[in-house]
Design an enzyme around this catalytic site. Structure first.
Site, short mmCIF file in Angstrom:
data_model
loop_
_atom_site.label_atom_id
_atom_site.label_comp_id
_atom_site.label_asym_id
_atom_site.label_seq_id
_atom_site.Cartn_x
_atom_site.Cartn_y
_atom_site.Cartn_z
N ASP A 134 0.77 -1.23 0.00
CA ASP A 134 0.00 0.00 0.00
C ASP A 134 0.81 1.29 0.00
O ASP A 134 0.66 2.12 -0.89
CB ASP A 134 -0.96 -0.02 1.19
CG ASP A 134 -2.11 0.95 0.99
OD1 ASP A 134 -2.45 1.21 -0.17
OD2 ASP A 134 -2.68 1.43 1.98
N CYS A 191 -15.82 -8.25 -16.03
CA CYS A 191 -17.02 -7.57 -15.51
C CYS A 191 -18.19 -7.71 -16.48
O CYS A 191 -19.35 -7.52 -16.08
CB CYS A 191 -16.74 -6.10 -15.29
SG CYS A 191 -15.56 -5.75 -13.98
N CYS A 245 -15.39 2.77 3.07
CA CYS A 245 -16.68 2.36 2.49
C CYS A 245 -16.45 1.09 1.67
O CYS A 245 -15.44 1.00 0.97
CB CYS A 245 -17.20 3.49 1.60
SG CYS A 245 -18.63 3.05 0.59
C1 B12 Z 1 -4.69 6.23 -3.53
C2 B12 Z 1 -5.44 4.98 -3.13
C3 B12 Z 1 -6.79 5.12 -2.80
C4 B12 Z 1 -7.57 6.38 -3.09
C5 B12 Z 1 -7.88 6.43 -4.62
C6 B12 Z 1 -8.44 5.11 -5.15
C7 B12 Z 1 -8.16 4.85 -6.62
N1 B12 Z 1 -9.10 4.14 -7.24
O1 B12 Z 1 -7.13 5.21 -7.14
C8 B12 Z 1 -8.81 6.22 -2.17
C9 B12 Z 1 -8.53 6.87 -0.82
C10 B12 Z 1 -10.11 6.78 -2.70
C11 B12 Z 1 -8.82 4.70 -1.99
C12 B12 Z 1 -9.95 3.98 -1.67
C13 B12 Z 1 -9.98 2.60 -1.53
N2 B12 Z 1 -8.93 1.78 -1.53
CO1 B12 Z 1 -7.12 2.34 -1.99
N3 B12 Z 1 -5.35 2.68 -2.60
C14 B12 Z 1 -4.78 3.73 -3.08
C15 B12 Z 1 -3.34 3.43 -3.49
C16 B12 Z 1 -2.40 3.93 -2.38
C17 B12 Z 1 -2.90 4.01 -4.84
C18 B12 Z 1 -3.90 3.77 -5.99
C19 B12 Z 1 -3.50 4.56 -7.21
O2 B12 Z 1 -2.39 4.48 -7.67
N4 B12 Z 1 -4.44 5.31 -7.78
C20 B12 Z 1 -4.15 6.11 -8.92
C21 B12 Z 1 -5.06 5.85 -10.13
C22 B12 Z 1 -4.42 6.56 -11.31
O3 B12 Z 1 -5.15 4.52 -10.41
P1 B12 Z 1 -6.48 3.77 -11.03
O4 B12 Z 1 -7.71 3.85 -10.26
O5 B12 Z 1 -5.93 2.42 -11.23
O6 B12 Z 1 -6.88 4.57 -12.30
C23 B12 Z 1 -6.50 4.29 -13.56
C24 B12 Z 1 -7.14 3.09 -14.22
O7 B12 Z 1 -8.43 2.84 -13.80
C25 B12 Z 1 -6.93 3.47 -15.61
N5 B12 Z 1 -7.76 2.82 -16.62
C26 B12 Z 1 -7.47 1.61 -17.07
N6 B12 Z 1 -8.32 1.26 -18.01
C27 B12 Z 1 -9.18 2.26 -18.21
C28 B12 Z 1 -10.23 2.41 -19.10
C29 B12 Z 1 -10.98 3.58 -19.07
C30 B12 Z 1 -12.10 3.73 -20.04
C31 B12 Z 1 -10.66 4.62 -18.16
C32 B12 Z 1 -11.46 5.88 -18.12
C33 B12 Z 1 -9.57 4.45 -17.26
C34 B12 Z 1 -8.83 3.27 -17.32
O8 B12 Z 1 -7.06 4.88 -15.72
C35 B12 Z 1 -6.95 5.46 -14.43
C36 B12 Z 1 -6.02 6.60 -14.55
O9 B12 Z 1 -4.72 6.15 -14.83
C37 B12 Z 1 -3.37 1.86 -3.59
C38 B12 Z 1 -2.07 1.17 -3.17
C39 B12 Z 1 -1.00 1.24 -4.22
N7 B12 Z 1 0.18 1.61 -3.82
O10 B12 Z 1 -1.26 0.97 -5.39
C40 B12 Z 1 -4.54 1.48 -2.64
C41 B12 Z 1 -5.47 0.35 -3.07
C42 B12 Z 1 -5.86 0.58 -4.49
N8 B12 Z 1 -6.65 0.55 -2.24
C43 B12 Z 1 -7.21 -0.51 -1.87
C44 B12 Z 1 -8.45 -0.58 -1.16
C45 B12 Z 1 -8.81 -1.89 -0.52
C46 B12 Z 1 -9.29 0.53 -1.12
C47 B12 Z 1 -10.77 0.58 -0.63
C48 B12 Z 1 -11.58 -0.65 -0.97
C49 B12 Z 1 -10.76 0.82 0.89
C50 B12 Z 1 -12.12 1.00 1.54
N9 B12 Z 1 -12.86 -0.04 1.76
O11 B12 Z 1 -12.49 2.08 1.89
C51 B12 Z 1 -11.27 1.86 -1.37
C52 B12 Z 1 -11.85 1.51 -2.76
C53 B12 Z 1 -12.27 2.71 -3.56
C54 B12 Z 1 -12.07 2.47 -5.07
N10 B12 Z 1 -13.10 2.01 -5.75
O12 B12 Z 1 -10.97 2.69 -5.59
C55 B12 Z 1 -6.47 -1.74 -2.36
C56 B12 Z 1 -7.24 -2.36 -3.53
C57 B12 Z 1 -7.09 -3.85 -3.65
C58 B12 Z 1 -7.72 -4.33 -4.92
N11 B12 Z 1 -8.40 -5.45 -4.88
O13 B12 Z 1 -7.59 -3.69 -5.94
C59 B12 Z 1 -5.07 -1.14 -2.76
C60 B12 Z 1 -4.39 -1.79 -3.94
C61 B12 Z 1 -4.17 -1.28 -1.50
C62 B12 Z 1 -3.67 -2.70 -1.27
N12 B12 Z 1 -2.42 -2.86 -0.87
O14 B12 Z 1 -4.35 -3.67 -1.43
N13 B12 Z 1 -7.61 4.16 -2.25
#
Ligand code: B12
Length: 344
Positions: A134, A191, A245
């Site tokens: 994390d 999905c 959440c």
């Molecule tokens: C910052 C962070 C958060 C933030 C932002 C979440 C987020 N989605 O990024 C907040 C505080 C909101 C959060 C919440 C939660 N988190 Co968090 N978080 C992190 C952290 C530290 C970094 C994530 C990150 O790099 N985000 C940056 C963005 C850019 O990444 P992204 O969502 O993957 O977005 C990209 C892709 O979706 C991509 N993409 C790919 N294909 C496509 C296609 C289309 C069409 C589009 C538009 C985009 C797209 O585009 C986006 C932009 O680049 C990681 C740990 C880590 N070091 O990785 C844990 C992590 C993601 N979290 C985790 C968890 C458990 C949670 C929660 C469930 C906790 C809770 N119960 O409250 C929630 C879930 C919310 C959610 N749906 O994401 C776990 C997830 C495990 C898993 N199964 O994936 C992690 C991996 C930690 C761990 N060690 O396990 N988290």
């Protein structure tokens, strides 16, 4: 020709992982992540969706290539620990995200990973290792997707074909060159046309499928931003979520409903003892003592009291405690107590 009686390097890592209570999901060479991944990360940050999570900008700097962080890294071993469990939280109401009901996952996974690193060293497989869960600058989901641990869900979470999205990810960076290996597929799934995670989000935090605006996520403003007011528009939408959440995780049709991982993660005693009304009367020092070893400490004392006010307001409970909180030393708590009382 290799001797089938001699275990391969991957088999040895698997065996040692199992000895420390971990299941190896994949092992990969530590080569750079694809440009496309980093470009998406950049545009997400540039759009402001990360809110005040400035640490992600630092993660970005080394995110593309782990060797910029730990130059000796040759391989990355990937792990995913299931954590689905029955809902829970504070005594008499105030839900807490499943992952935070027990011992801090950083400790649970981190300790096992460190133990594994030592065993690999003892077995002469590697010299240096680094456990990451994390916090470190590792784009964990990107690595898990690369290692075919699961697929990217529309809720942005890594979805494991059997355990669903409720898995915590962890990695062990290694200075040895282990042949790439991924777990054989138990099930092929995606999905498909399901959008239940997007539809269920109480604050409509998903801009689109696969993209979260963290600033609107309950997990963000109840945990990550601990010293600011919760935007008015989100307060009633928090319902009874006082820390994090699980809505977009528990709605997912993937995952073992019957599984209960309480035995591994435990239940934090403070949650069994305290109601939200009790929480409102705690002093800062006591809060930190009470929540030692719990991820809840991350939200901070003021942040948690602020969250408690909102939830009590939503539940229309704890009027007396809220009235007392109107004289609280923290302006943040006072303001939220005032809002909560107006909901009765
Ligand atoms: C910052 C962070 C958060 C933030 C932002 C979440 C987020 N989605 O990024 C907040 C505080 C909101 C959060 C919440 C939660 N988190 Co968090 N978080 C992190 C952290 C530290 C970094 C994530 C990150 O790099 N985000 C940056 C963005 C850019 O990444 P992204 O969502 O993957 O977005 C990209 C892709 O979706 C991509 N993409 C790919 N294909 C496509 C296609 C289309 C069409 C589009 C538009 C985009 C797209 O585009 C986006 C932009 O680049 C990681 C740990 C880590 N070091 O990785 C844990 C992590 C993601 N979290 C985790 C968890 C458990 C949670 C929660 C469930 C906790 C809770 N119960 O409250 C929630 C879930 C919310 C959610 N749906 O994401 C776990 C997830 C495990 C898993 N199964 O994936 C992690 C991996 C930690 C761990 N060690 O396990 N988290």
């Amino acid at each position: 020709m290799s001797n089938p009686a001699v275990p391969s390097l991957v088999e040895l890592v698997q065996k040692l992982s199992a000895e420390v209570g971990l299941e190896l999901r994949a092992i990969l060479p530590a080569t750079e992540l694809d440009k496309e991944v980093i470009n998406r990360f950049d545009s997400w940050l540039d759009s402001g969706f990360a809110g005040e999570m400035n640490y992600l900008k630092r993660a970005r700097e080394v995110g593309a290539d782990l060797r910029q962080w730990k130059a000796w890294t040759q391989s990355v071993a990937l792990f995913a620990l299931p954590y689905r469990r029955p809902p829970g939280g504070f005594r008499n109401g105030g839900r807490v995200a499943s992952y935070a009901l027990g011992t801090d996952y950083h400790n649970v996974i981190g300790r096992k990973l460190k133990k594994l690193g030592k065993r690999l060293q003892k077995a002469g497989i590697c010299q240096a290792s680094r456990a990451t869960v994390d916090a470190a600058p590792v784009l964990e989901r990107e690595w898990a997707i690369r290692g075919e641990v699961g697929w990217r869900g529309k809720n942005t979470l890594l979805i494991h074909p059997n355990h669903g999205p409720m898995v915590m990810l962890g990695e062990l960076l290694l200075d040895c060159d282990v042949p790439a290996w991924t777990q054989p597929k138990t099930r092929n799934a995606t999905c498909g046309s399901c959008t239940s995670c997007i539809d269920v989000c109480p604050t409509s935090a998903f801009n689109t499928e696969y993209q979260l605006d963290a600033r609107k996520c309950i997990s963000y403003f109840t945990i990550e931003v601990s010293d600011k007011e919760i935007p008015l528009e989100f307060r009633s939408k928090m319902r009874d979520w006082v820390f994090g959440c699980d809505e977009c995780s528990t709605i997912c049709p993937f995952g073992d409903e019957k599984a209960d991982f309480d035995a591994d993660w435990g239940r934090h005693p403070a949650l069994q003892q305290l109601s939200l009304e009790d929480l409102l009367t705690t002093y800062e020092q006591d809060f930190h003592k009470l929540f030692t070893g719990s991820p809840i400490r991350r939200a901070g004392w003021e942040g948690m009291l602020r969250n408690a006010c909102v939830v009590l307001g939503n539940l229309k409970k704890g009027e007396k405690a809220l009235k007392n909180a109107l004289d609280h030393q923290s302006d943040l708590v006072k303001e939220h107590a005032d809002w909560a009382l107006a909901q009765f």
